[in-house]
Design an enzyme around this catalytic site. Structure first.
Site, PDB file in Angstrom:
ATOM      1  N   ARG A 177       0.811  -1.216   0.000  1.00 63.51           N
ATOM      2  CA  ARG A 177       0.000   0.000   0.000  1.00 63.51           C
ATOM      3  C   ARG A 177       0.842   1.263   0.000  1.00 63.51           C
ATOM      4  O   ARG A 177       0.635   2.156  -0.835  1.00 63.51           O
ATOM      5  CB  ARG A 177      -0.958   0.066   1.178  1.00 63.51           C
ATOM      6  CG  ARG A 177      -1.083  -1.187   1.954  1.00 63.51           C
ATOM      7  CD  ARG A 177      -1.585  -0.977   3.327  1.00 63.51           C
ATOM      8  NE  ARG A 177      -2.744  -0.151   3.392  1.00 63.51           N
ATOM      9  CZ  ARG A 177      -4.007  -0.571   3.358  1.00 63.51           C
ATOM     10  NH1 ARG A 177      -4.235  -1.827   3.192  1.00 63.51           N
ATOM     11  NH2 ARG A 177      -4.995   0.256   3.480  1.00 63.51           N
ATOM     12  N   THR A 178       1.842   1.327   0.905  1.00 62.05           N
ATOM     13  CA  THR A 178       2.601   2.573   0.984  1.00 62.05           C
ATOM     14  C   THR A 178       3.401   2.785  -0.288  1.00 62.05           C
ATOM     15  O   THR A 178       3.488   3.887  -0.825  1.00 62.05           O
ATOM     16  CB  THR A 178       3.530   2.556   2.200  1.00 62.05           C
ATOM     17  OG1 THR A 178       2.761   2.294   3.357  1.00 62.05           O
ATOM     18  CG2 THR A 178       4.254   3.870   2.358  1.00 62.05           C
TER      19      THR A 178
ATOM     20  N   LYS B 119      23.864  -8.909   3.412  1.00 64.46           N
ATOM     21  CA  LYS B 119      24.752  -9.882   2.774  1.00 64.46           C
ATOM     22  C   LYS B 119      25.336  -9.347   1.479  1.00 64.46           C
ATOM     23  O   LYS B 119      26.447  -9.686   1.106  1.00 64.46           O
ATOM     24  CB  LYS B 119      23.965 -11.171   2.471  1.00 64.46           C
ATOM     25  CG  LYS B 119      23.634 -11.962   3.719  1.00 64.46           C
ATOM     26  CD  LYS B 119      22.794 -13.189   3.418  1.00 64.46           C
ATOM     27  CE  LYS B 119      22.098 -13.674   4.661  1.00 64.46           C
ATOM     28  NZ  LYS B 119      20.854 -14.380   4.380  1.00 64.46           N
TER      29      LYS B 119
ATOM     30  N   HIS C 119       6.787   6.921  10.823  1.00 65.58           N
ATOM     31  CA  HIS C 119       6.200   6.774   9.489  1.00 65.58           C
ATOM     32  C   HIS C 119       5.537   8.129   9.241  1.00 65.58           C
ATOM     33  O   HIS C 119       4.309   8.261   9.348  1.00 65.58           O
ATOM     34  CB  HIS C 119       5.178   5.644   9.508  1.00 65.58           C
ATOM     35  CG  HIS C 119       4.700   5.209   8.141  1.00 65.58           C
ATOM     36  ND1 HIS C 119       4.993   5.852   6.970  1.00 65.58           N
ATOM     37  CD2 HIS C 119       3.906   4.157   7.793  1.00 65.58           C
ATOM     38  CE1 HIS C 119       4.431   5.216   5.962  1.00 65.58           C
ATOM     39  NE2 HIS C 119       3.754   4.187   6.422  1.00 65.58           N
TER      40      HIS C 119
ATOM     41  N   ARG D 280      11.762   2.613   2.851  1.00 72.77           N
ATOM     42  CA  ARG D 280      11.254   1.904   4.013  1.00 72.77           C
ATOM     43  C   ARG D 280      12.300   0.849   4.378  1.00 72.77           C
ATOM     44  O   ARG D 280      12.815   0.139   3.510  1.00 72.77           O
ATOM     45  CB  ARG D 280       9.914   1.235   3.716  1.00 72.77           C
ATOM     46  CG  ARG D 280       9.500   0.268   4.849  1.00 72.77           C
ATOM     47  CD  ARG D 280       8.113  -0.244   4.671  1.00 72.77           C
ATOM     48  NE  ARG D 280       7.161   0.821   4.956  1.00 72.77           N
ATOM     49  CZ  ARG D 280       5.862   0.607   5.134  1.00 72.77           C
ATOM     50  NH1 ARG D 280       5.379  -0.610   5.047  1.00 72.77           N
ATOM     51  NH2 ARG D 280       5.060   1.617   5.368  1.00 72.77           N
TER      52      ARG D 280
END
Lengths: 435, 308, 189
Positions: free
Chosen positions: B58-59, B86, B136, B108
């Site tokens: 969604r974001t 890694k 957020h 994010r």
């Protein structure tokens, strides 16, 4: 070889007095002290002008990580001893969490020989408590003592197994060597990256509560009581821990402890102020303002006998990553003196003799170094000259150390180690190393 | 530049003037979403990179659409935090994207403070789409916009936030944004999911939902992550639902015209009942629309003007 | 920005008469007001459009729909301006498909604002035709744009600034010429 230190003010940590005087050194020992010392000097003596400076016994940092062998990209014995000399330290004790671990005599000898060949400062290696730092089996403590180990620690890691700690305390007691405890409850501290408190809640970083340290200190003190062993608690950082130590002492437990310069001057708020800069990431973490106050009070009233930097070099690659992934540690050999002078002594929070005692007599006693940490005839000619006036800016790019991970970068400071003398030989003046 | 900072990292650090400017701009831009042709040419030639090291549909979609509606080009990269440790480091990935011409990075990431870390390194703006459990900010802003559009202002309102406040970056952003704008905030959660020290920060903390939502003007429900139960913080989801689920009975304790918000996605029946989620007081879908508008506003304010 | 009033071009009465005439011209040219809509360009085009709407209502007895257009997002100078303009809302709550849109603005200068307004209108729908009404045409076009209805033609030099003041926004009705000292030449409408 004769050295005359002339025109300075002598600080004797044992009595706490500061008085004008000279120091005459010959063949590595102090042979004369005080206003008449100059008269005894032969005319071929090397003269070091200490006008306007404070002369103290050579500073001792009993908690240093040299990363050699195994992680020489962060620091090695050569660069670490250069950093020590630059910072005014004449003796350092180095932790065994290298690769391979210093868990047997040959490794102890390696460190001692390498340090001796660099010819700068005295290096006393610690041996590990457990083989390979695995926390399971006792390492060859006796053999390491013979090779010259100054004490024993699994620092970097706690000794989670209480029975192992108990045995280590009993065993090391035979040789009169201290066991240096990195006290940490790994479960409480798991995944924690800063102090558990208001700031960790605001910043969304998992925190390590004070009890993770204090709880283990309680266990270690009780084991010291049970075994009669010599316990030294490394990097105390919380008021809770000091209370535990105080309580244990009231029961007669023999325990000493140390605090780092950053735990005396910085709080967890710095993580927010610097926008999560990883130079604030250290274990034990920077604590709350009231913890810092407790550390200062402990230093002043003598319940904390030692200041030790926990010099922990890390390369840029280890530090310049997301906060959670950054390695823990702050370097300290070259910042200890200016930071303590600027933040503690000059503002009058802690007087100079107290700070110096914690850097000389305090560690000398814990480590049983009879001929160091004191200004007296017959002592080793390890001396540090302090200039309390010099104003400068801490610039890690100019450090002798290979690493740059310090939160004190850019600080405007006043005071520095103007000269470092080891065994009667001048190894550093004005920031320049003399080999 | 109209905003006081080149980046949007947290509402705790954002001055109230910036918050108001973003909300006002979002109000003006919102109308574009109702047009048949949802496009304005403002950010033509700009490239917006969304870099999501934590899964989110969604974001990410909301940011991408916001950019596209403003005629910017978008590039979307999804990876996992483990791939970052890694493989190529976050630092190098970000530098590479900027070197390719990215004008703005929306990230994010699972580690709190990671956006601050990148903002220090990059020349171009960094927008925080959620960093660990820290903040957020765009969610906080769209929640504030939603409240404002219904209530006229946030000031003087009583807002109740129900759910896992301890681990919630949405809760944190809202707490700081709302209190800055003059609302009073109450939170409710089981004690194991409630951080200490909230009262010192001006937030009323309760372990009972009923107490927190009493006479509230706004009830905000947070998503419960099922992993919390696995980690021993909760005895069971069943108990959480029985004691904390925001349902009609509990919502009725708030004011009759109280708004119901949820950042989504919802666990229907666990933290929120379907009855209220689909009910008259729910503005959950409006939040989604307002989210695109807020993100458009931020992109306009950061990228719309002259290069510095 | 330092400036002084050099001349008064139109006073309250002159503005009123000009709008009156423009309203009549609009009605005449379009043979009535069927399918007509007015769209005022922010900022001062808006009260002008409202006044035109009122006058037309007096004359024809009908209310012509009126909308507000914010062209900030369509400007071609966003990346070169030092200060970033605040975006205000566009409110065109009716369909413009197939209708005649009369765009209303205060000053026609380089033509760039009108170009932006045309783009903005096209994104809202497909009008049958678009006409342009301005209170003042000051020349110096940089794009091929012309007005259909002009209140007054005012030849100016580029150093001059035309300032339209309307009582809905400012405290008076007037059109004045200000002399700039050259520092901030306003990017033209």
């Amino acid at each position: 070889m004769t050295l005359l230190i002339k025109g300075g003010k002598l600080l004797d940590p044992a009595s706490g007095t500061i008085s004008p005087g000279d120091v005459l050194c010959r063949d590595g020992k102090i042979v004369a002290l005080g206003p008449d010392a100059a008269n005894m000097a032969a005319h071929e003596a090397e003269v070091l002008d200490a006008t306007g400076q404070i002369v103290t016994p050579g500073l001792i940092d009993m908690h240093v990580h040299l990363r050699d062998p195994g992680q020489e990209y962060k620091e090695d014995i050569i660069s670490g001893t250069r950093a020590a000399a630059a910072g005014g330290f004449t003796t350092i004790a180095c932790m065994p969490n290298t690769a391979p671990v210093i868990d047997h005599a040959a490794m102890v000898s390696f460190v001692r020989e390498r340090a001796a060949s660099s010819g700068l400062v005295n290096v006393l290696p610690y041996g590990s408590i457990s083989k390979n730092l695995a926390g399971a089996e006792l390492a060859e403590i006796g053999d390491m003592v013979v090779a010259g180990a100054a004490g024993f620690s699994d620092d970097g890691k706690p000794v989670t197994n209480g029975e192992l700690m108990r045995n280590a305390l009993r065993y090391a007691k035979m040789y009169g060597r201290p066991v240096i405890a990195h006290s940490e409850d790994m479960h409480l501290a798991e995944d924690g990256h800063m102090h558990y408190g208001t700031w960790s809640n605001v910043l969304g970083v998992r925190g390590i509560p004070a009890v993770a340290e204090a709880g283990m200190i309680a266990r270690d003190c009780m084991l010291a009581e049970l075994t009669g062993g010599c316990l030294h608690v490394a990097h105390v950082s919380t008021e809770l821990s000091l209370s535990v130590i105080s309580w244990a002492r009231s029961r007669g437990v023999k325990v000493s402890c140390e605090v780092t310069p950053h735990h005396l001057t910085l709080t967890d708020e710095l993580v927010s102020l610097t926008g999560y800069h990883t130079n604030t990431k250290v274990n034990p973490p920077l604590r709350s303002a009231s913890d810092v106050e407790a550390m200062l009070a402990g230093l002043c009233d003598g319940s904390i006998e030692v200041i030790a930097s926990d010099h922990a070099p890390h390369s840029l690659d280890d530090k310049d990553v997301e906060y959670n992934f950054a390695a823990n540690g702050i370097i300290g050999l070259e910042t200890t003196v200016p930071v303590l002078l600027t933040k503690l002594v000059i503002p009058g929070a802690v007087d100079l003799p107290t700070v110096i005692r914690a850097l000389t007599l305090g560690p000398a006693r814990v480590l049983g170094l009879e001929t160091k940490g004191r200004l007296a005839v017959g002592m080793d000619a390890d001396l540090t000259l302090l200039d309390l006036e010099h104003r400068w800016v801490i610039d890690p790019a100019k450090f002798q150390s290979k690493s740059r991970n310090t939160p004190f970068a850019g600080w405007e400071v006043q005071g520095r180690a103007a000269a470092t003398i080891v065994g009667g030989r001048v190894v550093q003046t004005g920031g320049q190393i003399r080999v | 530049m109209p905003l006081s900072s080149r980046d949007v990292l947290s509402l705790r650090e954002m001055p109230i003037a910036d918050i108001n400017l973003i909300l006002e701009t979002a109000e003006s831009l919102r109308e574009i979403l109702d047009r048949p042709i949802k496009k304005v040419p403002t950010l033509r030639g700009k490239t917006v990179v969304t870099f999501f090291a934590e899964a989110s549909t969604r974001t990410r979609t909301s940011f991408e659409l916001a950019a596209k509606y403003m005629s910017a080009d978008t590039v979307s990269i999804s990876t996992s935090t483990s791939a970052l440790t890694k493989g190529e480091s976050l630092k190098d990935t970000a530098y590479t994207l900027e070197a390719m011409g990215g004008d703005c990075l929306i990230m994010r990431h699972g580690v709190s403070g990671s956006c601050h870390f990148l903002a220090r390194l990059l020349e171009s703006p960094v927008i925080n789409a959620g960093d660990g459990t820290h903040e957020h900010p765009t969610q906080g802003l769209l929640d504030m916009l939603t409240i404002r559009r219904h209530k006229g202002t946030v000031e003087g309102l009583r807002v109740a936030i129900v759910g896992d406040v301890f681990h919630s970056r949405v809760a944190r952003s809202n707490m700081w944004g709302l209190t800055k704008a003059g609302a009073s905030v109450a939170v409710a959660a089981p004690a194991t999911l409630l951080p200490d020290g909230l009262s010192e920060l001006g937030i009323d903390a309760y372990t009972s939902v009923e107490d927190a939502v009493q006479d509230a003007d706004v009830v905000m429900v947070l998503r419960l992550q099922r992993e919390r139960q696995a980690k021993g913080l909760l005895p069971s989801l069943r108990e959480y639902a029985r004691l904390y689920c925001v349902n009609a009975r509990r919502l009725a304790l708030a004011k009759p015209d109280a708004l119901l918000l949820h950042p989504g996605p919802m666990n229907r029946g666990i933290e929120i009942s379907s009855e209220v989620a689909d009910g008259a007081q729910s503005v959950i879908l409006e939040q989604v629309t307002n989210g695109v508008a807020v993100r458009m506003a931020i992109l306009y304010l950061l990228l719309g003007g002259a290069a510095e | 920005m330092a400036s002084q009033i050099k001349a008064l071009i139109m006073d309250r009465e002159a503005i009123r008469r000009a709008l009156f005439r423009i309203a009549h011209e609009i009605i005449e040219r379009n043979q009535g007001v069927d399918e007509l809509v007015l769209v005022g360009v922010r900022r001062r085009g808006v009260p002008l459009a409202a006044r035109l709407q009122a006058i037309i209502q007096e004359i024809e007895g009908r209310v012509v729909p009126m909308g507000i257009l914010d062209i900030t997002l369509y400007r071609d100078d966003l990346t070169t301006r030092r200060d970033q303009p605040l975006v205000r809302s566009t409110e065109v709550p009716f369909a413009i498909q197939g209708r005649t849109v009369v765009l209303v603005d205060d000053v026609l200068y380089t033509g760039r604002t009108v170009r932006a307004a045309l783009d903005a209108l096209m994104d809202l729908g497909r009008p049958q035709s678009i006409q342009l009404a301005v209170l003042v045409d000051r020349g110096h076009r940089e794009l091929p744009v012309r007005a259909d209805y002009v209140g007054k033609n005012v030849p100016t030099s580029r150093r001059e600034i035309i300032s339209v003041r309307l009582s809905e926004i400012d405290d008076q009705d007037a059109v004045v010429i200000e002399q700039s000292n050259g520092h901030d030449l306003e990017v033209g409408a």
